[in-house]
Design a protein around this motif. Structure first.
Motif, PDB file in Angstrom:
ATOM      1  N   LYS A 241       0.830  -1.208   0.000  1.00 47.80           N
ATOM      2  CA  LYS A 241       0.000   0.000   0.000  1.00 47.80           C
ATOM      3  C   LYS A 241       0.867   1.262   0.000  1.00 47.80           C
ATOM      4  CE  LYS A 241      -0.605   0.451   5.016  1.00 47.80           C
ATOM      5  NZ  LYS A 241      -1.583   0.521   6.118  1.00 47.80           N
ATOM      6  N   PRO A 242       0.321   2.392  -0.427  1.00 50.70           N
ATOM      7  CA  PRO A 242       1.066   3.663  -0.399  1.00 50.70           C
ATOM      8  C   PRO A 242       1.543   3.984   1.015  1.00 50.70           C
ATOM      9  CG  PRO A 242      -0.928   3.899  -1.697  1.00 50.70           C
ATOM     10  CD  PRO A 242      -1.018   2.557  -1.026  1.00 50.70           C
ATOM     11  N   GLY A 243       2.729   4.567   1.102  1.00 49.12           N
ATOM     12  CA  GLY A 243       3.272   5.000   2.378  1.00 49.12           C
ATOM     13  C   GLY A 243       4.050   3.956   3.138  1.00 49.12           C
ATOM     14  N   THR A 244       4.133   2.743   2.594  1.00 47.14           N
ATOM     15  CA  THR A 244       4.825   1.653   3.284  1.00 47.14           C
ATOM     16  C   THR A 244       6.340   1.817   3.197  1.00 47.14           C
ATOM     17  OG1 THR A 244       3.016   0.146   2.749  1.00 47.14           O
ATOM     18  CG2 THR A 244       5.096  -0.858   3.405  1.00 47.14           C
ATOM     19  N   HIS A 245       7.014   1.451   4.252  1.00 46.65           N
ATOM     20  CA  HIS A 245       8.475   1.322   4.217  1.00 46.65           C
ATOM     21  C   HIS A 245       8.811  -0.163   4.237  1.00 46.65           C
ATOM     22  CE1 HIS A 245      12.715   1.764   4.771  1.00 46.65           C
ATOM     23  NE2 HIS A 245      12.681   1.132   5.936  1.00 46.65           N
ATOM     24  N   VAL A 246       9.622  -0.609   3.283  1.00 43.96           N
ATOM     25  CA  VAL A 246      10.013  -2.008   3.175  1.00 43.96           C
ATOM     26  C   VAL A 246      11.527  -2.113   3.380  1.00 43.96           C
ATOM     27  CG1 VAL A 246       9.974  -4.095   1.768  1.00 43.96           C
ATOM     28  CG2 VAL A 246       8.168  -2.380   1.504  1.00 43.96           C
ATOM     29  N   ALA A 247      11.939  -2.878   4.377  1.00 47.15           N
ATOM     30  CA  ALA A 247      13.356  -3.135   4.617  1.00 47.15           C
ATOM     31  C   ALA A 247      13.668  -4.551   4.161  1.00 47.15           C
ATOM     32  CB  ALA A 247      13.693  -2.958   6.092  1.00 47.15           C
ATOM     33  N   CYS A 248      14.392  -4.655   3.052  1.00 49.70           N
ATOM     34  CA  CYS A 248      14.766  -5.963   2.490  1.00 49.70           C
ATOM     35  C   CYS A 248      16.129  -6.342   3.057  1.00 49.70           C
ATOM     36  CB  CYS A 248      14.825  -5.885   0.975  1.00 49.70           C
ATOM     37  SG  CYS A 248      13.279  -5.404   0.196  1.00 49.70           S
ATOM     38  N   MET A 249      16.165  -7.315   3.951  1.00 47.75           N
ATOM     39  CA  MET A 249      17.374  -7.605   4.707  1.00 47.75           C
ATOM     40  C   MET A 249      18.006  -8.957   4.388  1.00 47.75           C
ATOM     41  SD  MET A 249      17.343  -4.743   6.179  1.00 47.75           S
ATOM     42  CE  MET A 249      18.883  -5.016   7.045  1.00 47.75           C
ATOM     43  N   GLY A 250      17.408  -9.742   3.510  1.00 45.04           N
ATOM     44  CA  GLY A 250      17.919 -11.084   3.290  1.00 45.04           C
ATOM     45  C   GLY A 250      18.762 -11.277   2.051  1.00 45.04           C
ATOM     46  N   THR A 251      18.697 -10.344   1.096  1.00 51.11           N
ATOM     47  CA  THR A 251      19.396 -10.546  -0.175  1.00 51.11           C
ATOM     48  C   THR A 251      20.819 -10.012  -0.090  1.00 51.11           C
ATOM     49  OG1 THR A 251      17.329 -10.432  -1.410  1.00 51.11           O
ATOM     50  CG2 THR A 251      19.345 -10.062  -2.650  1.00 51.11           C
ATOM     51  N   ASP A 252      21.786 -10.930  -0.094  1.00 45.96           N
ATOM     52  CA  ASP A 252      23.190 -10.555   0.036  1.00 45.96           C
ATOM     53  C   ASP A 252      24.100 -11.375  -0.872  1.00 45.96           C
ATOM     54  OD1 ASP A 252      22.971 -13.001   1.245  1.00 45.96           O
ATOM     55  OD2 ASP A 252      23.778 -12.390   3.183  1.00 45.96           O
ATOM     56  N   THR A 253      23.499 -11.995  -1.874  1.00 46.84           N
ATOM     57  CA  THR A 253      24.227 -12.884  -2.782  1.00 46.84           C
ATOM     58  C   THR A 253      23.601 -12.787  -4.165  1.00 46.84           C
ATOM     59  OG1 THR A 253      24.650 -14.437  -0.967  1.00 46.84           O
ATOM     60  CG2 THR A 253      24.937 -15.291  -3.197  1.00 46.84           C
ATOM     61  N   LYS A 254      24.402 -12.921  -5.189  1.00 47.30           N
ATOM     62  CA  LYS A 254      23.879 -12.883  -6.550  1.00 47.30           C
ATOM     63  C   LYS A 254      22.829 -13.972  -6.734  1.00 47.30           C
ATOM     64  CE  LYS A 254      25.439 -12.124 -11.282  1.00 47.30           C
ATOM     65  NZ  LYS A 254      24.776 -10.820 -11.309  1.00 47.30           N
ATOM     66  N   GLY A 255      21.663 -13.579  -7.244  1.00 47.08           N
ATOM     67  CA  GLY A 255      20.576 -14.520  -7.482  1.00 47.08           C
ATOM     68  C   GLY A 255      19.497 -14.493  -6.425  1.00 47.08           C
ATOM     69  N   LYS A 256      19.828 -14.088  -5.199  1.00 48.64           N
ATOM     70  CA  LYS A 256      18.803 -13.997  -4.159  1.00 48.64           C
ATOM     71  C   LYS A 256      17.807 -12.890  -4.492  1.00 48.64           C
ATOM     72  CE  LYS A 256      20.833 -15.763   0.151  1.00 48.64           C
ATOM     73  NZ  LYS A 256      21.160 -15.379   1.545  1.00 48.64           N
ATOM     74  N   GLN A 257      16.576 -13.045  -4.001  1.00 51.68           N
ATOM     75  CA  GLN A 257      15.537 -12.041  -4.240  1.00 51.68           C
ATOM     76  C   GLN A 257      14.407 -12.244  -3.242  1.00 51.68           C
ATOM     77  OE1 GLN A 257      13.780 -12.119  -8.172  1.00 51.68           O
ATOM     78  NE2 GLN A 257      12.916 -10.070  -7.960  1.00 51.68           N
ATOM     79  N   GLU A 258      13.910 -11.141  -2.662  1.00 52.16           N
ATOM     80  CA  GLU A 258      12.808 -11.228  -1.705  1.00 52.16           C
ATOM     81  C   GLU A 258      11.555 -10.497  -2.167  1.00 52.16           C
ATOM     82  OE1 GLU A 258      14.256 -11.814   2.670  1.00 52.16           O
ATOM     83  OE2 GLU A 258      15.004  -9.873   1.966  1.00 52.16           O
ATOM     84  N   VAL A 259      11.704  -9.464  -3.005  1.00 50.56           N
ATOM     85  CA  VAL A 259      10.535  -8.697  -3.433  1.00 50.56           C
ATOM     86  C   VAL A 259      10.526  -8.535  -4.942  1.00 50.56           C
ATOM     87  CG1 VAL A 259      10.470  -7.435  -1.235  1.00 50.56           C
ATOM     88  CG2 VAL A 259      11.613  -6.408  -3.215  1.00 50.56           C
ATOM     89  N   ASP A 260       9.361  -8.244  -5.467  1.00 50.61           N
ATOM     90  CA  ASP A 260       9.155  -7.981  -6.882  1.00 50.61           C
ATOM     91  C   ASP A 260      10.019  -6.806  -7.333  1.00 50.61           C
ATOM     92  OD1 ASP A 260       8.086  -7.597  -9.414  1.00 50.61           O
ATOM     93  OD2 ASP A 260       6.127  -6.907  -8.692  1.00 50.61           O
TER      94      ASP A 260
END
Length: 321
Positions: free
Chosen positions: A211-230
């Motif tokens: 939703k609008p106004g959200t803050h997303v902290a992506c903390m798991g992706t630390d390697t080539k190929g990893k992905q958590e969000v679109d």
């Protein structure tokens, strides 16, 4: 040389101390006073493990060193944490080894501190609902750190293995917060702040769910190929990171960069926001994303806190090489 084991690290490095150390080193990086060296991270071809080195030098904090370690996915079944690491601190004036520091607790607390710093500087002040995507070892550290930055009234959570959620629920109860296990779409629709802390190699949260106004902290992706969000989420958001070079190569932004959805210049170092040289959130409807790739200087900063505190309290043990 001072040897500081895991139990001493947990005794002397508080979440508040980690927050201060990580916020300070992000600011130093943005000023050019601290530099991360290139990351080495490789699949071992054994035990499905990833192993590598992160290092750097902070000339303000005088922290020089390297963290050696990685991710062993089978460790949980052995009663061990999947992340295993050790931090080596060196005297910048002589190159001598100063301290050998257990890195498992410090990795968890510095990762939580990074997302906490991003919440402090980027989330809406009136954020009330915290969404947690992931319920592994580091998720409890993330939850404890996040609640110090906003007056959250509820925690929503999703994990690919639902049987792991009760541990996170117990921490929420300890913190006096209602907890609800929900599906990912419902989490995205309700949460004001979302922390993703998984080892996923595919998007778990889609752009249309946020939703609008959200803050997303992506903390798991630390390697080539990893992905958590679109990747489309990053294209729709204002994107911030710990270090741009890692963000575009091994962080969450790697996919949006590779597909041309965003450019390197679209990503702002969080340290510049801390220093006041770049803007963070500018309106209540803005979606902000923090790409927390995990830089070596974070590890060195909290390890330095551990070393100084251990020295002051007479903790740890001495050894010579």
């Amino acid at each position: 040389m001072l040897i500081i084991p895991e139990d001493v690290c947990a005794q002397v490095v508080t979440p508040e101390a980690a927050f201060t150390a990580v916020e300070g080193v992000f600011a130093a990086m943005a000023r050019g006073d601290a530099r991360n060296f290139p990351v080495v991270r490789e699949a071992l071809g054994h035990a499905d493990a990833l192993y590598g080195f992160k290092s750097g030098f902070d000339k303000v904090g005088m922290a020089l060193g390297v963290k050696s370690g990685g991710f062993w996915p089978g460790n949980m079944a052995r009663g061990l944490t999947n992340h295993q690491s050790t931090i080596f601190l060196f005297d910048p004036d002589t190159g001598q080894l100063q301290a050998l520091v257990g890195g498992n607790y410090l990795t968890a607390i510095r990762t939580a501190a990074a997302s906490s710093v991003s919440i402090a500087h980027l989330a809406r002040p009136d954020a009330k609902v915290l969404g947690m995507v992931g319920a592994g070892h580091q998720s409890t550290f993330q939850l404890r750190a996040a609640v110090k930055q906003r007056a959250f009234e509820k925690v929503l959570a999703w994990n690919p293995h639902p049987e792991m959620l009760p541990k996170l629920a117990a921490v929420a109860a300890e913190l006096g917060l209602p907890f609800e296990a929900v599906d990912r779409e419902a989490l995205g629709a309700a949460a004001d702040v979302i922390i993703t802390i998984t080892s996923a190699f595919e998007p778990l949260m889609m752009r249309d769910w946020i939703k609008p106004g959200t803050h997303v902290a992506c903390m798991g992706t630390d390697t080539k190929g990893k992905q958590e969000v679109d990747a489309n989420l990053l294209a729709a958001a204002s994107v911030f990171t710990d270090e741009v070079a890692q963000s575009i190569s091994i962080g969450e932004a790697q996919h949006a960069i590779a597909t041309g959805l965003i450019r390197e210049g679209d990503i702002t170092p969080i340290g510049a926001v801390i220093n006041g040289t770049q803007k963070g959130r500018t309106n209540a409807d803005q979606i902000t994303v923090f790409d927390g790739t995990g830089v070596g200087l974070q590890d060195l900063a909290v390890a330095h806190v551990a070393m100084r505190a251990a020295q002051e309290r007479g903790l740890g043990s001495r050894a010579t090489l």
